[in-house]
Each structure stands twice: as structure tokens, then as C-alpha cells.
Design a protein around this motif. Structure first.
Motif, PDB file in Angstrom:
ATOM      1  N   VAL A 176     -14.605  -8.103   4.232  1.00 18.86           N
ATOM      2  CA  VAL A 176     -16.417  -7.097   3.982  1.00 18.86           C
ATOM      3  C   VAL A 176     -15.758  -6.852   5.558  1.00 18.86           C
ATOM      4  O   VAL A 176     -15.684  -7.411   6.232  1.00 18.86           O
ATOM      5  CB  VAL A 176     -16.920  -7.303   3.543  1.00 18.86           C
ATOM      6  CG1 VAL A 176     -18.377  -6.383   3.528  1.00 18.86           C
ATOM      7  CG2 VAL A 176     -16.399  -7.651   2.308  1.00 18.86           C
ATOM      8  N   ASN A 177     -15.791  -5.264   5.463  1.00 16.83           N
ATOM      9  CA  ASN A 177     -15.872  -4.833   6.796  1.00 16.83           C
ATOM     10  C   ASN A 177     -15.091  -4.986   8.264  1.00 16.83           C
ATOM     11  O   ASN A 177     -15.478  -5.187   9.571  1.00 16.83           O
ATOM     12  CB  ASN A 177     -17.272  -5.058   7.699  1.00 16.83           C
ATOM     13  CG  ASN A 177     -19.144  -4.775   6.678  1.00 16.83           C
ATOM     14  OD1 ASN A 177     -18.418  -3.520   5.819  1.00 16.83           O
ATOM     15  ND2 ASN A 177     -19.974  -5.121   6.125  1.00 16.83           N
ATOM     16  N   ALA A 178     -13.963  -5.242   7.583  1.00 20.26           N
ATOM     17  CA  ALA A 178     -12.465  -6.008   8.588  1.00 20.26           C
ATOM     18  C   ALA A 178     -12.657  -4.902   9.826  1.00 20.26           C
ATOM     19  O   ALA A 178     -12.981  -3.459   9.562  1.00 20.26           O
ATOM     20  CB  ALA A 178     -11.518  -6.279   8.063  1.00 20.26           C
ATOM     21  N   LYS A 179     -12.768  -4.870  11.117  1.00 20.90           N
ATOM     22  CA  LYS A 179     -12.368  -3.973  12.373  1.00 20.90           C
ATOM     23  C   LYS A 179     -10.414  -3.700  12.357  1.00 20.90           C
ATOM     24  O   LYS A 179     -11.066  -2.717  12.282  1.00 20.90           O
ATOM     25  CB  LYS A 179     -12.785  -4.888  13.420  1.00 20.90           C
ATOM     26  CG  LYS A 179     -14.378  -4.832  13.352  1.00 20.90           C
ATOM     27  CD  LYS A 179     -14.278  -5.735  14.946  1.00 20.90           C
ATOM     28  CE  LYS A 179     -15.868  -5.953  14.937  1.00 20.90           C
ATOM     29  NZ  LYS A 179     -16.100  -6.601  16.542  1.00 20.90           N
ATOM     30  N   ARG A 180     -10.207  -4.611  11.366  1.00 22.56           N
ATOM     31  CA  ARG A 180      -8.877  -3.885  11.639  1.00 22.56           C
ATOM     32  C   ARG A 180      -8.225  -4.288   9.727  1.00 22.56           C
ATOM     33  O   ARG A 180      -8.060  -5.152   9.522  1.00 22.56           O
ATOM     34  CB  ARG A 180      -7.694  -4.846  12.212  1.00 22.56           C
ATOM     35  CG  ARG A 180      -7.843  -4.363  13.783  1.00 22.56           C
ATOM     36  CD  ARG A 180      -7.477  -5.311  14.051  1.00 22.56           C
ATOM     37  NE  ARG A 180      -7.460  -5.412  16.328  1.00 22.56           N
ATOM     38  CZ  ARG A 180      -6.613  -4.882  16.331  1.00 22.56           C
ATOM     39  NH1 ARG A 180      -6.067  -3.778  15.990  1.00 22.56           N
ATOM     40  NH2 ARG A 180      -7.137  -4.084  18.494  1.00 22.56           N
ATOM     41  N   ILE A 181      -7.524  -3.887   9.245  1.00 20.40           N
ATOM     42  CA  ILE A 181      -6.794  -3.345   8.822  1.00 20.40           C
ATOM     43  C   ILE A 181      -5.343  -3.858   8.239  1.00 20.40           C
ATOM     44  O   ILE A 181      -4.447  -3.778   8.952  1.00 20.40           O
ATOM     45  CB  ILE A 181      -6.378  -2.176   7.901  1.00 20.40           C
ATOM     46  CG1 ILE A 181      -7.892  -1.405   7.090  1.00 20.40           C
ATOM     47  CG2 ILE A 181      -5.741  -1.818   6.039  1.00 20.40           C
ATOM     48  CD1 ILE A 181      -8.302   0.637   6.797  1.00 20.40           C
ATOM     49  N   SER A 182      -4.911  -5.309   7.715  1.00 20.96           N
ATOM     50  CA  SER A 182      -3.504  -5.785   7.074  1.00 20.96           C
ATOM     51  C   SER A 182      -2.168  -4.605   7.115  1.00 20.96           C
ATOM     52  O   SER A 182      -2.487  -3.800   6.394  1.00 20.96           O
ATOM     53  CB  SER A 182      -3.754  -6.746   6.337  1.00 20.96           C
ATOM     54  OG  SER A 182      -1.660  -7.264   5.801  1.00 20.96           O
ATOM     55  N   THR A 183      -1.279  -5.091   8.014  1.00 17.98           N
ATOM     56  CA  THR A 183      -0.744  -3.595   7.496  1.00 17.98           C
ATOM     57  C   THR A 183       0.285  -4.327   6.475  1.00 17.98           C
ATOM     58  O   THR A 183       0.984  -3.572   4.958  1.00 17.98           O
ATOM     59  CB  THR A 183       1.043  -4.157   8.805  1.00 17.98           C
ATOM     60  OG1 THR A 183      -0.547  -3.968   9.818  1.00 17.98           O
ATOM     61  CG2 THR A 183       2.172  -3.491   8.285  1.00 17.98           C
ATOM     62  N   LYS A 184       0.557  -5.448   6.320  1.00 18.86           N
ATOM     63  CA  LYS A 184       0.929  -5.371   4.693  1.00 18.86           C
ATOM     64  C   LYS A 184       0.709  -5.020   3.237  1.00 18.86           C
ATOM     65  O   LYS A 184       1.140  -4.939   2.948  1.00 18.86           O
ATOM     66  CB  LYS A 184       1.331  -7.527   4.653  1.00 18.86           C
ATOM     67  CG  LYS A 184       2.117  -7.985   5.434  1.00 18.86           C
ATOM     68  CD  LYS A 184       2.022 -10.101   5.057  1.00 18.86           C
ATOM     69  CE  LYS A 184       2.707 -10.140   6.664  1.00 18.86           C
ATOM     70  NZ  LYS A 184       3.185 -11.547   5.244  1.00 18.86           N
ATOM     71  N   LEU A 185      -1.194  -5.036   3.696  1.00 17.68           N
ATOM     72  CA  LEU A 185      -1.799  -4.805   2.667  1.00 17.68           C
ATOM     73  C   LEU A 185      -1.215  -3.140   2.954  1.00 17.68           C
ATOM     74  O   LEU A 185      -1.500  -2.873   1.204  1.00 17.68           O
ATOM     75  CB  LEU A 185      -3.334  -4.407   2.674  1.00 17.68           C
ATOM     76  CG  LEU A 185      -3.930  -4.407   1.973  1.00 17.68           C
ATOM     77  CD1 LEU A 185      -3.784  -4.500   0.308  1.00 17.68           C
ATOM     78  CD2 LEU A 185      -5.934  -4.283   2.131  1.00 17.68           C
ATOM     79  N   LEU A 186      -1.513  -2.280   3.376  1.00 13.65           N
ATOM     80  CA  LEU A 186      -1.199  -0.651   3.544  1.00 13.65           C
ATOM     81  C   LEU A 186       0.333  -0.828   2.959  1.00 13.65           C
ATOM     82  O   LEU A 186       0.435   0.247   2.180  1.00 13.65           O
ATOM     83  CB  LEU A 186      -0.712  -0.112   4.729  1.00 13.65           C
ATOM     84  CG  LEU A 186      -2.335  -0.102   5.576  1.00 13.65           C
ATOM     85  CD1 LEU A 186      -2.500   0.123   7.344  1.00 13.65           C
ATOM     86  CD2 LEU A 186      -3.044   0.613   4.821  1.00 13.65           C
ATOM     87  N   ILE A 187       1.677  -1.394   3.139  1.00 15.96           N
ATOM     88  CA  ILE A 187       2.796  -2.046   2.341  1.00 15.96           C
ATOM     89  C   ILE A 187       2.906  -1.795   1.037  1.00 15.96           C
ATOM     90  O   ILE A 187       3.119  -0.980   0.184  1.00 15.96           O
ATOM     91  CB  ILE A 187       3.699  -2.396   2.777  1.00 15.96           C
ATOM     92  CG1 ILE A 187       3.872  -1.943   4.158  1.00 15.96           C
ATOM     93  CG2 ILE A 187       5.209  -2.247   1.896  1.00 15.96           C
ATOM     94  CD1 ILE A 187       4.743  -2.661   5.416  1.00 15.96           C
ATOM     95  N   GLN A 188       1.466  -2.504  -0.098  1.00 13.78           N
ATOM     96  CA  GLN A 188       2.038  -2.826  -0.496  1.00 13.78           C
ATOM     97  C   GLN A 188       1.325  -1.377  -1.513  1.00 13.78           C
ATOM     98  O   GLN A 188       1.666  -1.134  -2.611  1.00 13.78           O
ATOM     99  CB  GLN A 188       0.698  -3.906  -1.005  1.00 13.78           C
ATOM    100  CG  GLN A 188       1.360  -5.187  -0.551  1.00 13.78           C
ATOM    101  CD  GLN A 188       2.878  -5.393  -1.038  1.00 13.78           C
ATOM    102  OE1 GLN A 188       2.973  -5.146  -2.494  1.00 13.78           O
ATOM    103  NE2 GLN A 188       3.879  -5.777  -0.783  1.00 13.78           N
ATOM    104  N   VAL A 189      -0.270  -0.686  -0.715  1.00 19.45           N
ATOM    105  CA  VAL A 189      -1.095   0.363  -1.488  1.00 19.45           C
ATOM    106  C   VAL A 189      -0.233   1.462  -1.511  1.00 19.45           C
ATOM    107  O   VAL A 189       0.235   2.116  -2.585  1.00 19.45           O
ATOM    108  CB  VAL A 189      -2.595   0.472  -1.122  1.00 19.45           C
ATOM    109  CG1 VAL A 189      -2.846   1.926  -0.702  1.00 19.45           C
ATOM    110  CG2 VAL A 189      -2.656  -0.862  -0.585  1.00 19.45           C
TER     111      VAL A 189
END
Length: 256
Positions: A176-189
Motif C-alpha cells: 500500500v502506498n508503494a513509491k515504486r511499481i514492480s515492472t513484473k506486475l506491469l507486464i502481468q497487467v
């Protein structure tokens, strides 16, 4: 008098702006779906395909039509003069292969579900708000992430469901409220978004799985625990997802 006219004009604009915004959003969605269909058709058949609004020109056939209201209608058009008709035997063989791939994939999903550890996890609202700007074609709130002991390494995607090894750091993905978003998560999305754009699970999976070695899914099924990183996407689908992730990371901080 002039003041009253000005008030009426401003009121009319205030009422029409949301409707116009919705219309533009649905028009973009309809066009993007038609573009995706044409891209897939060109890669698969090596034949012409283009996107047209309202109608296909003479000599062209509607491959698929997208008319989600209140947006403008768009369609993918293919040139019949260049169509290479497949024989009935070829079509039967292709359909049999697709069904076989889906059955094999479903078996791997069942194993992952049976060995799930803990509850499934959703993307937090703070991250959803950031991603909604970039991924407007997918229901982000429906995406779930699952840990499974059946997976030794990596993750694989079943449209809105993501199955990962227990060793994958998914807690950092959904902080929650992470300053950075995971690239791996973005690929899955990005994969989940493409699944919705392409019209659902069956069509998306058969396009994804068709480039896999014939025996790969059978071999994974026979292993006590399987390596999800071996389940590779078709090259153009994988490239699309990575490009989407890179595009987002140019606009906000990301992590590996």
C-alpha cells in the motif's frame, strides 16, 4: 440578457462534457480492439488487414466489428482477394491443437489452485489509481495474484488471475502506498489487458500458447512441481507486454 445567455451556454457545456468524455473513451476502446485484431491477423496469416470506421470498402470483408456505445464503431477489415482458403482438414487440425493446448493449460491451472498458499491478493487501491491512467481497457480491480507450491519459479498468467511461486516477492507488488511499481506486475497487467481486448480467455490463450513446443505442457504436467517461467508467451505478445511496462515506467518510478 447577455449574462443569461452566457450562463445557459456554460450549463450546456457542463452537461455535455462527461458524455463527450465517455464517448471518446469508448471510441478509443473500439478502435484499440480493432487494431489488436488486425495485428494478430497480420502476424498469423501474413495478409493485409486495416482498421476502418463505419464500413469496410468494396472488396474487403469485416473480420470483426466493435461498437461498444456510446463510442464510434470501428472494424477490422481483411482483403478477400488475398485470402488463402484453408482446407477443411487443416482447419480441423488447428482446432484440435487449440483444444489440446487449452486442456493442458487448464490442468496446470488446476494444480496451481490445488496447491495455493494463503489467500489471493488484489492490487491495492493506491496502485490502481496510478495504473488506471495507463490501463483503461482492463478491469484492474478484478486482477488477483495467487501463490502456489506447485510452482518452483516465476509466474504465469491466466488473464485476470496471476499464479506465482511462493518465492516471488509479490508482497512488494501490492504494498500500500508503494513509491515504486514492480515492472513484473506491469507486464502481468498488460497481459490481462490484452486478454480483455482480444475478447476473452480462449482466444487469448490459444494465441499465446500456439508457439510453445508441442510437448512442453505435457512435460510440465508430469513434473511434481513445475517452472512457470518455461511457459513463454508468443513473441509478439511478450514484446507487447514489455513495451507497455516500459511506457509506464517512463512516466513513473518502477522497480524490478
Amino acid at each position: 440578457m447577455y449574462r443569461r445567455i452566457l450562463i445557459l451556454i456554460i450549463s450546456g457545456l457542463a452537461v455535455s462534457l462527461p458524455a463527450t468524455a465517455d464517448r471518446h473513451k469508448e471510441s478509443r476502446s473500439n478502435r484499440q480492439k480493432a487494431v489488436t485484431v488486425c495485428n494478430d491477423y497480420r502476424v498469423k496469416n501474413r495478409l493485409p488487414c486495416f482498421v476502418s470506421r463505419n464500413r469496410c470498402p468494396l472488396g474487403f470483408e469485416v473480420l470483426e466489428r466493435f461498437n461498444q456505445t456510446p463510442g464510434a464503431e470501428y472494424m477490422a477489415c481483411r482483403d478477400l482477394r488475398h485470402e488463402r482458403p484453408a482446407t477443411l482438414q487443416q482447419k480441423t487440425a488447428v482446432n484440435d491443437k487449440r483444444q489440446r493446448l487449452l486442456q493442458q493449460f487448464d490442468q496446470l491451472v488446476e494444480r496451481a489452485v490445488e496447491s495455493q498458499v494463503g489467500e489471493n491478493v488484489n492490487i491495492p487501491e493506491s496502485t490502481l489509481n496510478k495504473l488506471s491512467t495507463f490501463f483503461s481497457q482492463v478491469s484492474l480491480e478484478k486482477i488477483t495474484i495467487h501463490r502456489s507450491q506447485a510452482i518452483t519459479k516465476g509466474c504465469f498468467n491466466d488473464c485476470q488471475k496471476i499464479y506465482c511461486s511462493v518465492d516471488e516477492p509479490i508482497n512488494s507488488w501490492v504494498e500500500v502506498n508503494a513509491k515504486r511499481i514492480s515492472t513484473k506486475l506491469l507486464i502481468q497487467v498488460a497481459h490481462a489487458e490484452r486478454c480483455e481486448i482480444q475478447g476473452g480467455r480462449e482466444r487469448y490463450l490459444t494465441n499465446w500458447l500456439r508457439d510453445l513446443p508441442a510437448a512442453l505442457l505435457d512435460n510440465l504436467q508430469q513434473e511434481s512441481r513445475f517452472d512457470a517461467s518455461k511457459i513463454r508467451y508468443a513473441k509478439y505478445i511478450e514484446a507487447h507486454a514489455k513495451n507497455r511496462a516500459k511506457s509506464v515506467c517512463r512516466r513513473m518510478p518502477c522497480s524490478d
